[in-house]
Scaffold this motif. Structure first.
Motif, PDB file in Angstrom:
ATOM      1  N   ILE A 101       0.837  -1.172  -0.067  1.00 13.35           N
ATOM      2  CA  ILE A 101      -0.110  -0.105   0.108  1.00 13.35           C
ATOM      3  C   ILE A 101       0.712   1.095   0.053  1.00 13.35           C
ATOM      4  N   GLY A 102       0.701   2.110  -1.034  1.00 13.73           N
ATOM      5  CA  GLY A 102       1.286   3.448  -0.958  1.00 13.73           C
ATOM      6  C   GLY A 102       0.574   4.556  -1.365  1.00 13.73           C
ATOM      7  N   VAL A 103       1.109   5.496  -1.798  1.00 15.33           N
ATOM      8  CA  VAL A 103       0.536   7.117  -2.069  1.00 15.33           C
ATOM      9  C   VAL A 103       0.443   7.366  -3.482  1.00 15.33           C
ATOM     10  N   GLN A 104      -0.624   7.890  -3.964  1.00 15.15           N
ATOM     11  CA  GLN A 104      -0.699   8.279  -5.501  1.00 15.15           C
ATOM     12  C   GLN A 104      -0.182   9.816  -5.189  1.00 15.15           C
ATOM     13  N   ALA A 105       0.877  10.246  -5.816  1.00 16.08           N
ATOM     14  CA  ALA A 105       1.368  11.469  -5.661  1.00 16.08           C
ATOM     15  C   ALA A 105       0.812  12.901  -6.340  1.00 16.08           C
ATOM     16  N   MET A 106      -0.435  12.535  -6.942  1.00 18.22           N
ATOM     17  CA  MET A 106      -1.376  13.581  -7.367  1.00 18.22           C
ATOM     18  C   MET A 106      -1.660  14.593  -6.391  1.00 18.22           C
ATOM     19  N   MET A 107      -1.866  13.766  -5.094  1.00 23.19           N
ATOM     20  CA  MET A 107      -2.344  14.492  -3.862  1.00 23.19           C
ATOM     21  C   MET A 107      -1.367  15.363  -3.268  1.00 23.19           C
ATOM     22  N   LEU A 108       0.053  15.249  -3.662  1.00 22.36           N
ATOM     23  CA  LEU A 108       1.246  15.812  -3.154  1.00 22.36           C
ATOM     24  C   LEU A 108       1.900  16.933  -3.938  1.00 22.36           C
ATOM     25  N   LYS A 109       0.993  17.229  -5.039  1.00 24.67           N
ATOM     26  CA  LYS A 109       1.906  18.094  -6.063  1.00 24.67           C
ATOM     27  C   LYS A 109       2.170  19.501  -5.455  1.00 24.67           C
ATOM     28  N   GLU A 110       1.202  19.873  -4.537  1.00 28.67           N
ATOM     29  CA  GLU A 110       1.495  21.232  -3.852  1.00 28.67           C
ATOM     30  C   GLU A 110       2.846  21.394  -2.951  1.00 28.67           C
ATOM     31  N   SER A 111       2.825  20.245  -2.163  1.00 26.85           N
ATOM     32  CA  SER A 111       3.959  19.974  -1.467  1.00 26.85           C
ATOM     33  C   SER A 111       5.114  19.865  -2.203  1.00 26.85           C
ATOM     34  N   PHE A 112       5.120  18.940  -3.332  1.00 26.71           N
ATOM     35  CA  PHE A 112       6.335  18.870  -3.956  1.00 26.71           C
ATOM     36  C   PHE A 112       6.800  20.293  -4.556  1.00 26.71           C
ATOM     37  N   ASN A 113       5.814  21.082  -4.927  1.00 30.21           N
ATOM     38  CA  ASN A 113       6.273  22.481  -5.256  1.00 30.21           C
ATOM     39  C   ASN A 113       6.853  23.335  -4.202  1.00 30.21           C
ATOM     40  N   GLU A 114       6.277  23.167  -2.999  1.00 32.76           N
ATOM     41  CA  GLU A 114       6.776  24.088  -1.793  1.00 32.76           C
ATOM     42  C   GLU A 114       7.989  23.410  -1.185  1.00 32.76           C
ATOM     43  N   LEU A 115       7.844  22.165  -0.841  1.00 32.11           N
ATOM     44  CA  LEU A 115       8.926  21.431   0.114  1.00 32.11           C
ATOM     45  C   LEU A 115      10.334  20.621  -1.020  1.00 32.11           C
ATOM     46  N   GLY A 116       9.748  20.333  -2.046  1.00 35.03           N
ATOM     47  CA  GLY A 116      10.599  19.363  -2.809  1.00 35.03           C
ATOM     48  C   GLY A 116      10.327  18.099  -2.759  1.00 35.03           C
ATOM     49  N   ALA A 117      10.622  17.192  -3.426  1.00 35.14           N
ATOM     50  CA  ALA A 117      10.253  15.711  -3.677  1.00 35.14           C
ATOM     51  C   ALA A 117      10.603  14.923  -2.446  1.00 35.14           C
ATOM     52  N   PHE A 118      11.755  15.349  -1.904  1.00 34.09           N
ATOM     53  CA  PHE A 118      12.579  14.664  -0.762  1.00 34.09           C
ATOM     54  C   PHE A 118      11.875  14.800   0.473  1.00 34.09           C
TER      55      PHE A 118
END
Length: 286
Positions: free
Chosen positions: A4-21
């Motif tokens: 079980i994992g996560v679909q990163a579509m939910m995280l695109k704002e965080s990727f933009n703000e914090l970066g992928a890592f």
């Protein structure tokens, strides 16, 4: 065993703000150790941080999203224009699954266009197999339209035998079918399943204000919108049956996704889905 994992579509704002890592560090802290990349630009920086998350966080990059052809006015890699780069990214991230997240808009104009899409996708699937990579198709509800008694999804499957399926159980339900039976139908060619609940929400108080003002059309618009996306275990889908059905279908990954959050943060939503899945007895799948 499926993960079980996560679909990163939910995280695109965080990727933009914090970066992928740093985003994936927060995902890992909740308890998820796999992620499907979607709507995240595969820049050199992001690919490097995804690779870093593998080595430092133990994050499994479950799958990457690809388009057949990049839609006009939208960024992103496509199989037509960036095939070699996509293969290189997948190999660097030890990812063996690629997924097409949506029927291309031009293919929606006719069933003949759908068949053309499926046949073209099959050609790319065969090319990717030469690199040890599988190509999969993610459904929404539109694929359950019928043509001469056949569902569109079946027509896609028949015309793309080298391409597998990523079954989204919420969209199956919204398309009027049973997720468990649909998973059984596509057993053996389903590598990924999206875990997303289906909730009937409450009418907002503002809807009754519209009604009192005589805006019946406005009230009815609110009435139609009570169908919601929900955290796993917070809606009406039978996940105690869906999880084993996904495993029996051969799913390698089950990915939590929620298209709309209705005022909650993505972190609260992911935590709720995680906790509910643990309460269902699926700790061993994380």
């Amino acid at each position: 065993m499926a993960t079980i994992g996560v679909q990163a579509m939910m995280l695109k704002e965080s990727f933009n703000e914090l970066g992928a890592f740093e985003t994936l560090r927060k995902v890992s802290a909740i308890g998820y150790n796999a992620v499907e990349i979607s709507q995240i630009p595969m820049t050199a920086e992001n690919v490097a941080e995804l690779d870093r998350s593998r080595s430092e966080l133990g994050m499994d990059i479950a799958a990457l999203s690809v388009a057949m052809e990049t839609p006009r006015g939208m960024p992103g890699d496509s199989l037509k224009g960036h095939f070699d780069k996509i293969v290189d990214d997948a190999k660097r991230l030890d990812t063996r699954l690629l997924r097409i997240g949506m029927l291309p808009f031009p293919a929606m104009k006719s069933i003949d266009a759908v068949v053309d899409f499926a046949k073209e996708a099959n050609g790319y699937a065969e090319r990717l197999q030469e690199h040890g990579i599988g190509l999969y198709y993610h459904n929404h509800h539109i694929e359950f339209a019928k043509f001469d008694g056949k569902y569109m999804l079946d027509i896609i499957a028949e015309n793309s035998p080298a391409m597998g399926m990523e079954i989204d159980v919420h969209w199956v339900q919204r398309g009027g079918l049973d997720p468990v039976r649909t998973l059984a139908k596509y057993a053996g060619r389903t590598a990924m399943v999206h875990l997303k609940d289906y909730r009937i929400g409450e009418l907002p108080q503002s809807a009754f204000g519209l009604l009192e003002s005589g805006d019946v059309a406005g009230f009815m618009a609110e009435f139609k919108d009570v169908v919601q996306f929900a955290e796993v275990g917070e809606g009406n889908l039978d996940f105690p049956a869906i999880i084993p059905a996904a495993q029996a279908a051969g799913a390698q990954y089950m990915l939590v996704e929620q298209d709309q959050l209705y005022g909650r943060t993505v972190w609260d939503a992911l935590q709720t889905s995680h906790d509910n899945l643990v309460a269902m007895g699926h700790t061993d799948l994380f």
